[in-house]
Design a protein around this motif. Sequence first.
Motif, PDB file in Angstrom:
ATOM      1  N   UNK A 166      -4.390   8.830  20.240  1.00 25.70           N
ATOM      2  CA  UNK A 166      -4.255   7.649  20.850  1.00 25.70           C
ATOM      3  C   UNK A 166      -5.539   7.349  21.808  1.00 25.70           C
ATOM      4  N   UNK A 167      -6.603   8.424  22.245  1.00 23.48           N
ATOM      5  CA  UNK A 167      -7.551   8.297  23.260  1.00 23.48           C
ATOM      6  C   UNK A 167      -8.464   7.871  22.446  1.00 23.48           C
ATOM      7  N   UNK A 168      -8.594   8.303  21.042  1.00 21.78           N
ATOM      8  CA  UNK A 168      -9.891   7.430  20.271  1.00 21.78           C
ATOM      9  C   UNK A 168      -9.238   6.063  19.274  1.00 21.78           C
ATOM     10  N   UNK A 169      -8.222   6.178  19.719  1.00 15.88           N
ATOM     11  CA  UNK A 169      -7.593   4.569  19.302  1.00 15.88           C
ATOM     12  C   UNK A 169      -7.351   3.448  20.195  1.00 15.88           C
TER      13      UNK A 169
ATOM     14  N   UNK B  87     -18.357  -4.258  14.239  1.00 15.56           N
ATOM     15  CA  UNK B  87     -18.592  -3.194  14.094  1.00 15.56           C
ATOM     16  C   UNK B  87     -18.329  -1.530  14.419  1.00 15.56           C
ATOM     17  N   UNK B  88     -18.945  -1.432  15.393  1.00 12.82           N
ATOM     18  CA  UNK B  88     -18.644  -0.416  16.260  1.00 12.82           C
ATOM     19  C   UNK B  88     -16.689  -0.142  16.419  1.00 12.82           C
ATOM     20  N   UNK B  89     -16.745  -0.799  16.783  1.00  8.28           N
ATOM     21  CA  UNK B  89     -14.778  -0.715  16.056  1.00  8.28           C
ATOM     22  C   UNK B  89     -14.103  -0.090  15.145  1.00  8.28           C
ATOM     23  N   UNK B  90     -15.065  -1.025  14.142  1.00  4.67           N
ATOM     24  CA  UNK B  90     -14.359  -0.408  12.657  1.00  4.67           C
ATOM     25  C   UNK B  90     -14.103   1.051  11.854  1.00  4.67           C
ATOM     26  N   UNK B  91     -14.974   1.418  12.028  1.00  2.55           N
ATOM     27  CA  UNK B  91     -14.475   3.280  11.522  1.00  2.55           C
ATOM     28  C   UNK B  91     -13.746   3.922  12.775  1.00  2.55           C
ATOM     29  N   UNK B  92     -13.451   3.423  14.014  1.00  2.00           N
ATOM     30  CA  UNK B  92     -12.547   4.268  14.774  1.00  2.00           C
ATOM     31  C   UNK B  92     -11.441   4.359  14.070  1.00  2.00           C
ATOM     32  N   UNK B  93     -10.746   3.800  13.902  1.00  5.09           N
ATOM     33  CA  UNK B  93      -9.709   4.414  13.016  1.00  5.09           C
ATOM     34  C   UNK B  93      -9.799   5.917  11.913  1.00  5.09           C
ATOM     35  N   UNK B  94     -10.574   5.897  10.798  1.00  6.51           N
ATOM     36  CA  UNK B  94     -10.988   6.715  10.347  1.00  6.51           C
ATOM     37  C   UNK B  94     -11.801   8.067  10.850  1.00  6.51           C
TER      38      UNK B  94
ATOM     39  N   UNK C 201     -10.725   8.643  14.004  1.00 12.25           N
ATOM     40  CA  UNK C 201      -9.197   8.736  14.477  1.00 12.25           C
ATOM     41  C   UNK C 201      -8.561   9.992  13.770  1.00 12.25           C
ATOM     42  N   UNK C 202      -8.104   9.766  12.573  1.00  9.82           N
ATOM     43  CA  UNK C 202      -7.349  10.420  11.537  1.00  9.82           C
ATOM     44  C   UNK C 202      -7.553  11.828  11.110  1.00  9.82           C
ATOM     45  N   UNK C 203      -9.637  11.725  11.159  1.00  7.37           N
ATOM     46  CA  UNK C 203      -9.762  13.103  11.222  1.00  7.37           C
ATOM     47  C   UNK C 203      -9.854  13.826  11.913  1.00  7.37           C
ATOM     48  N   UNK C 204     -10.190  14.080  12.862  1.00  6.89           N
ATOM     49  CA  UNK C 204     -10.508  14.624  14.185  1.00  6.89           C
ATOM     50  C   UNK C 204      -8.846  14.924  14.926  1.00  6.89           C
ATOM     51  N   UNK C 205      -7.625  14.059  14.132  1.00 10.52           N
ATOM     52  CA  UNK C 205      -6.095  14.425  14.687  1.00 10.52           C
ATOM     53  C   UNK C 205      -5.639  15.302  14.040  1.00 10.52           C
ATOM     54  N   UNK C 206      -6.517  15.320  12.234  1.00 13.53           N
ATOM     55  CA  UNK C 206      -5.624  16.521  11.398  1.00 13.53           C
ATOM     56  C   UNK C 206      -6.442  17.811  11.696  1.00 13.53           C
ATOM     57  N   UNK C 207      -7.213  17.164  11.962  1.00  9.24           N
ATOM     58  CA  UNK C 207      -7.836  18.911  12.254  1.00  9.24           C
ATOM     59  C   UNK C 207      -7.292  19.972  12.751  1.00  9.24           C
TER      60      UNK C 207
END
Length: 117
Positions: free
Chosen positions: A42-45, A73-80, A82-88
Amino acid sequence: MPPASPKSSGYFPGSDDKHPVLITEAQPSLEDQHRSRVRRYTIIMAFRIPCLVLAAIAYSSFGSALLSILIIAVSIPLPWIAVLIANDRPPRRKDEPSRWDEPRPALESRPHKAIDG
């Protein structure tokens, strides 16, 4: 003046007499792990919304489509991300042993007796 509290070397920061002693190596509960993962996601998104608003403000204020595209363009990779960090996995504790400290030989090289028949 009260005496300075001793620096804790345990799991909880601060004085040891304020916190219970951690006597287990058990992982945090699945519910706690899930809650922390959802919080990180949530914080990253949440950074994505201000990026889109800033892109709109930049376009309307400066009339610069290039600046707006760069912000988006900076905001495009944020969902990816966020998912990688949240699933760590939860961070490794300092006292947790590393299983890859020293290489072990694949086969034993000690002498053995052979029976001739």
